[in-house]
Design an enzyme around this catalytic site. Structure first.
Site, PDB file in Angstrom:
ATOM      1  N   SER A   3      39.175  39.515  59.288  1.00 51.59           N
ATOM      2  CA  SER A   3      38.307  40.678  59.108  1.00 51.59           C
ATOM      3  C   SER A   3      38.784  41.855  59.947  1.00 51.59           C
ATOM      4  O   SER A   3      38.826  43.000  59.482  1.00 51.59           O
ATOM      5  CB  SER A   3      36.868  40.320  59.493  1.00 51.59           C
ATOM      6  OG  SER A   3      36.345  39.323  58.655  1.00 51.59           O
ATOM      7  N   ARG A  51      40.663  45.620  58.837  1.00 52.35           N
ATOM      8  CA  ARG A  51      40.101  46.883  59.304  1.00 52.35           C
ATOM      9  C   ARG A  51      41.100  47.681  60.130  1.00 52.35           C
ATOM     10  O   ARG A  51      41.133  48.911  60.058  1.00 52.35           O
ATOM     11  CB  ARG A  51      38.804  46.611  60.076  1.00 52.35           C
ATOM     12  CG  ARG A  51      37.653  46.214  59.145  1.00 52.35           C
ATOM     13  CD  ARG A  51      36.508  45.530  59.890  1.00 52.35           C
ATOM     14  NE  ARG A  51      35.342  45.304  59.033  1.00 52.35           N
ATOM     15  CZ  ARG A  51      35.228  44.322  58.148  1.00 52.35           C
ATOM     16  NH1 ARG A  51      36.239  43.468  57.987  1.00 52.35           N
ATOM     17  NH2 ARG A  51      34.134  44.185  57.420  1.00 52.35           N
ATOM     18  N   ARG A  87      35.569  38.348  40.518  1.00 48.75           N
ATOM     19  CA  ARG A  87      34.487  38.484  41.497  1.00 48.75           C
ATOM     20  C   ARG A  87      33.707  39.784  41.291  1.00 48.75           C
ATOM     21  O   ARG A  87      34.273  40.809  40.904  1.00 48.75           O
ATOM     22  CB  ARG A  87      35.044  38.417  42.921  1.00 48.75           C
ATOM     23  CG  ARG A  87      35.627  37.047  43.230  1.00 48.75           C
ATOM     24  CD  ARG A  87      36.202  36.969  44.621  1.00 48.75           C
ATOM     25  NE  ARG A  87      35.164  37.100  45.648  1.00 48.75           N
ATOM     26  CZ  ARG A  87      35.431  37.106  46.949  1.00 48.75           C
ATOM     27  NH1 ARG A  87      36.677  37.020  47.375  1.00 48.75           N
ATOM     28  NH2 ARG A  87      34.451  37.211  47.829  1.00 48.75           N
ATOM     29  N   SER A 105      25.431  42.149  53.573  1.00 51.54           N
ATOM     30  CA  SER A 105      26.860  41.998  53.302  1.00 51.54           C
ATOM     31  C   SER A 105      27.642  42.975  54.157  1.00 51.54           C
ATOM     32  O   SER A 105      27.469  44.193  54.040  1.00 51.54           O
ATOM     33  CB  SER A 105      27.159  42.253  51.818  1.00 51.54           C
ATOM     34  OG  SER A 105      28.546  42.424  51.608  1.00 51.54           O
ATOM     35  N   GLN A 124      30.689  43.585  53.803  1.00 46.61           N
ATOM     36  CA  GLN A 124      31.598  44.320  52.931  1.00 46.61           C
ATOM     37  C   GLN A 124      30.916  45.537  52.317  1.00 46.61           C
ATOM     38  O   GLN A 124      31.485  46.629  52.287  1.00 46.61           O
ATOM     39  CB  GLN A 124      32.134  43.391  51.843  1.00 46.61           C
ATOM     40  CG  GLN A 124      33.012  42.274  52.387  1.00 46.61           C
ATOM     41  CD  GLN A 124      33.468  41.308  51.310  1.00 46.61           C
ATOM     42  OE1 GLN A 124      33.152  41.486  50.131  1.00 46.61           O
ATOM     43  NE2 GLN A 124      34.206  40.286  51.707  1.00 46.61           N
ATOM     44  N   ASP A 153      31.053  32.168  55.507  1.00 47.60           N
ATOM     45  CA  ASP A 153      32.419  31.690  55.303  1.00 47.60           C
ATOM     46  C   ASP A 153      32.639  30.289  55.858  1.00 47.60           C
ATOM     47  O   ASP A 153      33.527  29.564  55.403  1.00 47.60           O
ATOM     48  CB  ASP A 153      33.425  32.647  55.944  1.00 47.60           C
ATOM     49  CG  ASP A 153      33.535  33.959  55.195  1.00 47.60           C
ATOM     50  OD1 ASP A 153      33.239  33.982  53.987  1.00 47.60           O
ATOM     51  OD2 ASP A 153      33.910  34.972  55.817  1.00 47.60           O
ATOM     52  N   ARG A 184      39.068  28.113  51.759  1.00 45.94           N
ATOM     53  CA  ARG A 184      38.097  27.470  52.652  1.00 45.94           C
ATOM     54  C   ARG A 184      37.680  26.086  52.127  1.00 45.94           C
ATOM     55  O   ARG A 184      37.409  25.179  52.913  1.00 45.94           O
ATOM     56  CB  ARG A 184      36.895  28.376  52.873  1.00 45.94           C
ATOM     57  CG  ARG A 184      37.296  29.705  53.504  1.00 45.94           C
ATOM     58  CD  ARG A 184      36.199  30.375  54.278  1.00 45.94           C
ATOM     59  NE  ARG A 184      36.587  31.731  54.641  1.00 45.94           N
ATOM     60  CZ  ARG A 184      37.337  32.050  55.695  1.00 45.94           C
ATOM     61  NH1 ARG A 184      37.779  31.101  56.500  1.00 45.94           N
ATOM     62  NH2 ARG A 184      37.644  33.314  55.953  1.00 45.94           N
TER      63      ARG A 184
END
Length: 428
Positions: free
Chosen positions: A24, A28, A120, A165, A167, A312, A384
Site C-alpha cells: 500500500s 502511494r 472487478r 474503503s 481505496q 486482506d 492471498r
C-alpha cells in the site's frame, strides 16, 4: 501454471527482516511523488508486479526515475499525457488511486489491467468522481476497466461513502487536492489511513475528525518524500499464523508498520490466544517496529468490527480459525466477494476440501475448528488465497495450484517459507 507441494513443518524459530515491503505504501510513494516539488527518495520499495506496474505508469506519465537497485528517486514537473495504455496489472489499488490522481490532470488517459482486474467493480470510484466533474468512462457504464479519463476541472465536494474503503477515500482525497474548494469525505467506519498520513507529512492540508476527512486544495506542490518503506503487515501475517498454529514455534517480524489500521489481524490473532508482542522502533510517517509471535492454543472468536482494517488478512486468519477450539464467525465482510477472487467462496471451499466444517452466508462465514488435512487447492489466481493455504500446509501438508499470482505482492515468499518447511515445485 505452476504448483507447489508444502510439507508439514516441525517446530521452528524464525527472526526475519525479509518480509516484503508494504504494498500500500509503495503504490502511494510512486503516485504521490508526482505531486512533489523536487526529488522523492524511496528505499525498500516493493519490487513486486503490482507496485512495479505503478512505477512504470508514473514513468509513462512523465516522471524521471533513477533506480540504483537500492534507492528509487522520482522527480516530476507535472503529469503528462501518455501514448501508452496504463497497465495496472492485478492491482485494484493502483487503478482506483490513479483514477483520483488523473481525474484533474491535463490530457486523456486509459487505465487497464489483467483479466482479474478487468472483472472487478470500479463504479465505487467512477461514480463519485463523475459527480464532481470528472470525465471518466468504462465498460458497463464505468463499472469495469478499461477506464478512459479526460482530465477536467473538479468541484468541491462533501461526500458520504456507504462503504469503508481506503481505496475510495484515497481516490477522493487525491481528487480533492485539485478541486475548486475545500472538500470533505466521510465513511461509516475508519478505513486504513496511509494516504492521509503520507500526504499530510508532505505538506497537504488534511485534517481528520473522527470519520470525517477534510481536505484543502493544494496551493503549491508538496514536499518530496524521503522514506524507507516498512515491511508489509499483511505479508508478515502469513508467518504470524504459521507460528501461531505450529506447536513450540515462534517468529519475530522486523521493521513492520505498526499503523493501528494495519495490525487489526494481529489483534484478532491475539484475542484467539496467540502470544503476540509489539516493539516500536521508529516513526516515519507512521509507527514502525517488530512483531513477536509465539504459538499458543487458539480459541474461536467473532470478527465483525473494523473489517476494513483486516479485510486482506481474513483468508490467512481463517486458517487460524480452522485450528482453533470452537466456532469462529466472520460478519460484515461482503467486500471479500469483490477482491481478486470471491474470497468468501474460495476460503469456504478451500477449508471444506481440508476437512473443516464451514458455513457460508452472504457477508461472511463460520468456521468450526478441527484438524486440517492435506488437500489440493486452486488459488483462482488470488495471491492471498494461494499463500493462506500454503501456510495451512505447515500443519498437514498441502498442494496449491496457480501460484504465480504470489509475485504480485510477495516475491520472496517461498525463500522465507523454505526456512520453516520443505517445498517442492511442479509445472502443470
Amino acid at each position: 501454471m505452476s504448483s507447489v507441494k508444502v510439507y508439514k513443518a516441525l517446530a521452528f524459530s524464525l527472526r526475519t527482516s525479509e518480509i516484503a515491503s508494504d504494498k500500500s505504501i509503495s503504490h502511494r510513494c510512486a503516485m504521490f511523488a508526482m505531486l512533489a516539488d523536487g526529488t522523492s527518495q524511496i528505499t525498500n520499495f516493493l519490487r513486486a508486479e503490482d507496485t512495479m506496474n505503478s512505477l512504470k505508469i508514473v514513468k509513462n506519465l512523465g516522471a524521471t526515475i533513477d533506480d540504483d537497485g537500492e534507492t528509487i528517486k522520482i522527480s516530476s514537473d507535472g503529469i503528462k499525457e501518455s501514448s501508452e495504455v496504463l497497465d495496472c496489472g492485478n492491482s485494484g489499488t493502483g487503478m482506483r488511486l490513479f483514477c483520483g490522481l488523473l481525474s484533474s490532470a491535463d490530457g486523456h488517459f486509459v487505465l487497464s489491467g489483467d483479466e482479474y482486474l478487468r472483472r472487478r467493480p470500479m463504479k465505487r470510484i467512477t461514480a463519485p468522481l463523475r459527480d464532481i466533474g470528472a470525465k471518466l468512462d468504462g465498460r458497463e457504464n464505468g463499472d469495469l476497466a478499461p477506464l478512459s479519463i479526460r482530465g477536467a476541472s473538479l468541484k468541491a465536494f462533501n461526500y458520504e461513502s456507504k462503504i469503508a474503503s481506503a481505496q475510495v477515500k484515497s481516490a477522493m482525497i487525491l481528487a480533492a487536492l485539485r478541486a475548486d474548494g475545500e472538500c470533505s469525505f466521510s465513511e461509516p467506519e475508519l478505513s486504513r489511513d496511509h494516504t492521509e498520513r503520507m500526504l499530510k507529512g508532505m505538506g497537504a492540508e488534511i485534517e481528520v475528525e473522527g470519520l470525517i476527512t477534510k481536505i484543502k486544495p493544494m496551493k503549491k506542490l508538496l514536499s518530496p518524500l524521503k522514506i524507507r518503506v516498512p515491511a508489509d503487515p499483511s505479508s508478515a501475517f502469513f508467518f504470524a499464523v504459521a507460528a501461531a498454529i505450529t506447536p513450540n514455534s515462534n517468529v519475530v517480524l522486523e521493521g513492520v508498520t505498526l499503523n493501528p489500521t494495519r495490525i487489526e489481524a494481529f489483534k484478532a490473532l491475539e484475542r484467539m490466544g496467540a502470544d503476540i508482542r509489539y516493539e516500536a522502533t521508529e516513526n516515519i510517517y507512521e509507527p514502525i517496529g517488530n512483531i513477536h509471535v509465539k504459538y499458543a492454543p487458539l480459541k474461536a472468536i467473532t470478527v465483525e468490527d473494523n473489517i476494513s482494517w483486516l479485510i486482506d488478512e481474513l483468508p490467512a486468519l481463517s486458517i487460524a480459525f480452522a485450528c482453533a477450539d470452537g466456532v469462529s464467525i466472520v460478519k460484515n465482510a461482503q467486500e471479500l466477494r469483490v477482491k481478486e477472487s470471491d474470497r468468501i467462496s474460495t476460503v469456504v471451499n478451500g477449508l471444506k476440501a481440508c476437512g473443516i466444517e464451514v458455513d457460508e452466508v452472504h457477508d461472511g462465514y463460520s468456521v468450526k475448528g478441527g484438524v486440517l488435512k492435506e488437500a489440493k487447492i486452486d488459488s483462482h489466481g488470488d495471491h492471498r488465497i494461494a499463500m493462506s493455504f500454503i501456510i495451512a500446509g505447515v500443519t498437514c501438508g498441502m498442494r496449491v495450484d496457480d501460484i504465480a499470482c504470489i509475485n504480485t505482492s510477495f516475491p520472496n515468499f517461498f525463500e522465507l517459507l523454505k526456512k520453516i518447511t520443505k517445498v517442492e515445485f511442479t509445472s502443470l
